[in-house]
Motif scaffolding. Structure first.
Motif, PDB file in Angstrom:
ATOM      1  N   ARG A  19      45.716  41.670  35.294  1.00 57.00           N
ATOM      2  CA  ARG A  19      44.610  41.130  36.085  1.00 57.00           C
ATOM      3  C   ARG A  19      44.728  39.612  36.214  1.00 57.00           C
ATOM      4  O   ARG A  19      44.454  39.045  37.279  1.00 57.00           O
ATOM      5  N   LEU A  20      45.131  38.949  35.139  1.00 51.45           N
ATOM      6  CA  LEU A  20      45.286  37.496  35.182  1.00 51.45           C
ATOM      7  C   LEU A  20      46.452  37.102  36.080  1.00 51.45           C
ATOM      8  O   LEU A  20      46.385  36.097  36.803  1.00 51.45           O
ATOM      9  N   ARG A  21      47.511  37.880  36.046  1.00 48.62           N
ATOM     10  CA  ARG A  21      48.650  37.598  36.932  1.00 48.62           C
ATOM     11  C   ARG A  21      48.227  37.674  38.396  1.00 48.62           C
ATOM     12  O   ARG A  21      48.554  36.797  39.202  1.00 48.62           O
ATOM     13  N   ALA A  22      47.497  38.732  38.736  1.00 48.18           N
ATOM     14  CA  ALA A  22      47.070  38.899  40.124  1.00 48.18           C
ATOM     15  C   ALA A  22      46.105  37.791  40.537  1.00 48.18           C
ATOM     16  O   ALA A  22      46.179  37.278  41.662  1.00 48.18           O
ATOM     17  N   ALA A  23      45.203  37.406  39.634  1.00 50.47           N
ATOM     18  CA  ALA A  23      44.257  36.330  39.946  1.00 50.47           C
ATOM     19  C   ALA A  23      44.996  35.012  40.179  1.00 50.47           C
ATOM     20  O   ALA A  23      44.650  34.242  41.088  1.00 50.47           O
TER      21      ALA A  23
END
Length: 260
Positions: A19-23
Motif C-alpha cells: 500500500r505504501l509503495r502504491a501511495a
C-alpha cells in the motif's frame, strides 16, 4: 540510468508494504513532469521486459495507480508522450485496444433478487450495502460478492475478512463488470496477488486498458498460459506473446539454458 526511475527503485526497495509503495508511486506520477514520468516508466518497462525483479516490483506498484479512473487524463497524456517520443516499452504498457474491436460490453443489468436483503426480505439500498460491506464480519458476504456496484466492492475489498479466494471469485466472474474489475485492479494489495492478476488477465470481460498492463507483471509460465487461452482477447494474448519473445533466457550451467 534515468534519475527518476532510480529514485523509484530506491523507494520501492525500502518500502515493504504494498500500500505504501502504491501511495508513493501515485504521488510521484502526479507530482513529476509527465515527460519525466514517461521516460522513467519506459526505462522500468524495458528492464522489466528483461526480467529485472526490482523493475517488476516498481511496475507492480505503478500498475494499480495507472488503473485508477481518476488518473485517466494523466495516463492518456503519458500514452501520447510515449507515441510521440518513440518510447516503445511504455507504449506497450499503455497499449489501447484496437479501434476495429467492438466496444466493451455494458455492465450486466442489476438483478435486485441477487442483492443483499434485510431480515424482512427487502433489497438493501446502496448506502446500506456499502455499510454492510465495511462490517468486520462475513455476514451477507455471498450476496455482497455478487453486488454489481463498484462502491460496494471497494468497501468489500477493504474488509479485513476478505480472502484471496473471494477476490479471485470476483475477478473471474462472468459476465464481468468493467467497473468491478477496475476496483480490483486499482487495489494496491489485492492486485499484487499472482492468482488475482491471472484471474483478471484471463477474464475476457476485463477492460483491456487494465489487462494489458497486468500482463507485464506475469512470469513466463503465466504468459504461456495466457497465450494458449482461446477466450482471452487478442490484444491481451498478443501482449503476452510479445513479452515472451522479449524475455531473456536464464543460464543454467554450461550445458544450456532454461527460460523463466
Amino acid at each position: 540510468m534515468d534519475p527518476l526511475a532510480a529514485r523509484w527503485r530506491r523507494a520501492v526497495s525500502s518500502l515493504k508494504e504494498l500500500r505504501l509503495r502504491a501511495a508513493f508511486l501515485r504521488s510521484e506520477l502526479l507530482r513529476a513532469e509527465p515527460s519525466s514520468v514517461a521516460r522513467a516508466l519506459d526505462e522500468l518497462c524495458r528492464d522489466a521486459e528483461q526480467a529485472s525483479p526490482l523493475a517488476r516490483d516498481v511496475l507492480g506498484a505503478a500498475v494499480p495507480v495507472l488503473a485508477d479512473p481518476e488518473l485517466a487524463e494523466r495516463v492518456e497524456e503519458l500514452r501520447r508522450i510515449a507515441a510521440e517520443g518513440s518510447l516503445l516499452s511504455l507504449s506497450r504498457l499503455l497499449r489501447r485496444k484496437a479501434r476495429r474491436q467492438a466496444a466493451q460490453p455494458a455492465s450486466p443489468a442489476i438483478d435486485e433478487r441477487r442483492l443483499a436483503t434485510s431480515s424482512a426480505g427487502r433489497a438493501l439500498t446502496l448506502g446500506e450495502r456499502r455499510a454492510l460491506a465495511r462490517r468486520p464480519t462475513r455476514a451477507a458476504f455471498e450476496a455482497l460478492l455478487r453486488d454489481p456496484h463498484p462502491l460496494v466492492i471497494r468497501n468489500l475489498l477493504a474488509n479485513p475478512r476478505m480472502t484471496e479466494d473471494d477476490v479471485i471469485r470476483l475477478a473471474a466472474r462472468r459476465p464481468a463488470s468493467p467497473e468491478v474489475m477496475t476496483e480490483i485492479a486499482r487495489h494496491p494489495e489485492w492486485s499484487q496477488r499472482a492468482r488475482v492478476r491471472m484471474a483478471i488477465v484471463q477474464n475476457p470481460g476485463a477492460p483491456q486498458e487494465i489487462a494489458v498492463p497486468m500482463v507485464r507483471l506475469l512470469l513466463r509460465p503465466e504468459l504461456t498460459q495466457v497465450v494458449a487461452a482461446a477466450d482471452v482477447p487478442g490484444v491481451v494474448r498478443a501482449a503476452a506473446r510479445e513479452l515472451l519473445e522479449r524475455r531473456p533466457p536464464v543460464p543454467r550451467g554450461p550445458g544450456g539454458a532454461i527460460e523463466q
